[in-house]
Design an enzyme around this catalytic site. Sequence first.
Site, PDB file in Angstrom:
ATOM      1  N   SER A 182     -33.087 -53.576   0.589  1.00 19.84           N
ATOM      2  CA  SER A 182     -32.241 -52.993  -0.447  1.00 19.84           C
ATOM      3  C   SER A 182     -31.652 -51.635  -0.084  1.00 19.84           C
ATOM      4  CB  SER A 182     -33.019 -52.878  -1.762  1.00 19.84           C
ATOM      5  OG  SER A 182     -34.220 -52.165  -1.572  1.00 19.84           O
ATOM      6  N   HIS A 210     -30.828 -59.316  -3.068  1.00 18.19           N
ATOM      7  CA  HIS A 210     -29.491 -58.895  -2.631  1.00 18.19           C
ATOM      8  C   HIS A 210     -28.747 -59.965  -1.833  1.00 18.19           C
ATOM      9  CE1 HIS A 210     -30.307 -54.841  -4.055  1.00 18.19           C
ATOM     10  NE2 HIS A 210     -31.524 -55.044  -3.598  1.00 18.19           N
ATOM     11  N   LYS A 241     -27.867 -58.504 -10.233  1.00 21.38           N
ATOM     12  CA  LYS A 241     -27.063 -57.944  -9.133  1.00 21.38           C
ATOM     13  C   LYS A 241     -25.798 -58.797  -8.993  1.00 21.38           C
ATOM     14  CE  LYS A 241     -31.432 -56.230  -7.400  1.00 21.38           C
ATOM     15  NZ  LYS A 241     -31.484 -54.991  -8.152  1.00 21.38           N
TER      16      LYS A 241
HETATM   17  C1  LIG Z   1     -35.353 -56.254  -3.245  1.00 20.80           C
HETATM   18  C2  LIG Z   1     -35.465 -56.061  -4.732  1.00 20.80           C
HETATM   19  N1  LIG Z   1     -36.372 -56.765  -5.409  1.00 20.80           N
HETATM   20  C3  LIG Z   1     -36.531 -56.633  -6.729  1.00 20.80           C
HETATM   21  C4  LIG Z   1     -35.755 -55.753  -7.446  1.00 20.80           C
HETATM   22  C5  LIG Z   1     -35.981 -55.601  -8.911  1.00 20.80           C
HETATM   23  O1  LIG Z   1     -35.122 -56.429  -9.614  1.00 20.80           O
HETATM   24  P1  LIG Z   1     -34.755 -56.074 -11.126  1.00 20.80           P
HETATM   25  O2  LIG Z   1     -33.753 -54.974 -11.070  1.00 20.80           O
HETATM   26  O3  LIG Z   1     -34.246 -57.351 -11.692  1.00 20.80           O
HETATM   27  O4  LIG Z   1     -36.030 -55.626 -11.774  1.00 20.80           O
HETATM   28  C6  LIG Z   1     -34.768 -55.027  -6.799  1.00 20.80           C
HETATM   29  C7  LIG Z   1     -33.875 -54.158  -7.596  1.00 20.80           C
HETATM   30  O5  LIG Z   1     -33.637 -53.058  -7.478  1.00 20.80           O
HETATM   31  C8  LIG Z   1     -34.629 -55.154  -5.397  1.00 20.80           C
HETATM   32  O6  LIG Z   1     -33.744 -54.419  -4.731  1.00 20.80           O
END
Ligand SMILES: Cc1ncc(COP(=O)(O)O)c(C=O)c1O
Length: 391
Positions: A182, A210, A241
Site C-alpha cells: 500500500s 489495492h 478503494k
Molecule cells: C493492504 C490493505 N489492507 C487492508 C486495508 C484496510 O481496508 P479498509 O480501509 O477497508 O479497512 C487497507 C487500507 O488502507 C490496505 O491498504
Amino acid sequence: MSTPSLLHQLEQQLARLDTRTLRRQRRSVQGPCGARVTVGGKHLLAFCSNDYLGLASHPMLTTALAEGARQWGSGSGASHLLSGHYSVHDQLERELANFVDRDAALYFSSGYMANTGIIPALVGRGDAIFADRLNHASLVDGALLSRATLHRYPHNDLDRLEQQLAKSTATHKLIVTDAVFSMDGDIADLTGLFSLAERFDTWLIVDDAHGLGVLGPQGRGSLAEAGLDSWRIVQVGTLGKAAGLSGAFVAGHRTVVQWLMQKARTYIYTTATSPALAAALLKTLMLMREGENLRADLSALVVTLRDALRLQRWQLLPSRTAIQPVVIGDSEETMHVAQQLEAHGIWVPAIRPPTVPEGSARLRISLSAAHSHDEVLHLANVLNHLEEARA
Ligand SMILES: Cc1ncc(COP(=O)(O)O)c(C=O)c1O
C-alpha cells in the site's frame, strides 16, 4: 487546578510528536471524492485517494445507494448472525465469489476488520505466521491478536521466508502478504509465495486491497492476474478503494468461508453494514467488471507520470500500479514539499513513520482514471521544479 498526570503525559507525548513533525492531522473535504476537491475553501487537484477507477462519485453508484436505501431501509439493525443479514447480503456474497472466481465469500464491514478477524480464526497459540515486513497494519494487528508466533521476513525476500519456514516446528503455519503494497505500489511474488505455501503446507492469505478492480482480467485482482487458485489461498478484497464504496470480503474454499463465519470475531460481534450499501456494491461489481477502459486509462496515466518525472535526489519507487511513491527520506522535508505542492494547488499526502520505515518518508501519489493526462503532467512538472529548486 493542575492537569491530572495521566492527561499531562498524553499532552507531553503529543508535544513530542509535534517536535518531530509526526502529529497527524485530518482535513475535511467539502464535497464528493474526485480528481479535484475542495478543502478548507481551497480547490485542489488531488492525488490522495484510493479511488483508482474514479467510481466513488459515479452517478450510477449514488443512484444505487439511494435506491438501495429506499428498498432496504438505512440500517441493518443487528449483526449478521442475529437478524442483520439480508438477502441482498447473500446476493452480494455470491456475486463477490463469482467476481473473483472462488467458491464462496464473506462480506465484512471493512478490510481492517476482515484482516483482524480471519488471522486469529485460522491460527492461534503454538502456530506460526510468516509476514512480509511491509504488510499493512491490519495484517500485523491480526497476527498480534492471534497469539501465534510472528516471523516477519524482509520485503519480498522469499529466500529468507523459505529459511524461516524450514526452521519452524509450529503446528499450523500461515503466510500472509499484501498483494500490492500500500505504501510502495509494488506487487508480491504471489507465484513464489504459493509454491512455498504448498511445499511447507501452509495457509496463504493474500490481501488484494489495492489490486482488486485494477489488476487482472476484468479487474478480478492480483491472484487472477497470476493465474492462482487453491483451497489454501484465502483472498481478501476491499471495497472502499477501486470499488468506490466501503466494506471488504474474504473469498476462498467453501469450508474455509464457513469456518470464518463461525470464528471471525470481527464478523460476528458487530452490526452488519447497511443492506443499502450491499445493493450499491452489486452495481459497483458490474462497473468494475466492465471497466476495461478505466483500467486502460489508469495504466496510461502511470506511464505518463513515470515518463515525465525527472527526479535526481528523490526516488520514484518502481511500480506499475496506481500507487506511485516518491521517497524523500526526511519527514520534515517531505512535509515541506507536500506544503509546497499545496501552494501550487496540488494535494499529495506525505507519509511518515510509523506508517513507513524510519528515514523513508514519502509522497504517496495515487492515480485515478478520473485524472486527465494534463493533470498528471502538471503534477510531474511541479515536482521536477520543486526538487530542482531544493537542490
Ligand atoms: C493492504 C490493505 N489492507 C487492508 C486495508 C484496510 O481496508 P479498509 O480501509 O477497508 O479497512 C487497507 C487500507 O488502507 C490496505 O491498504
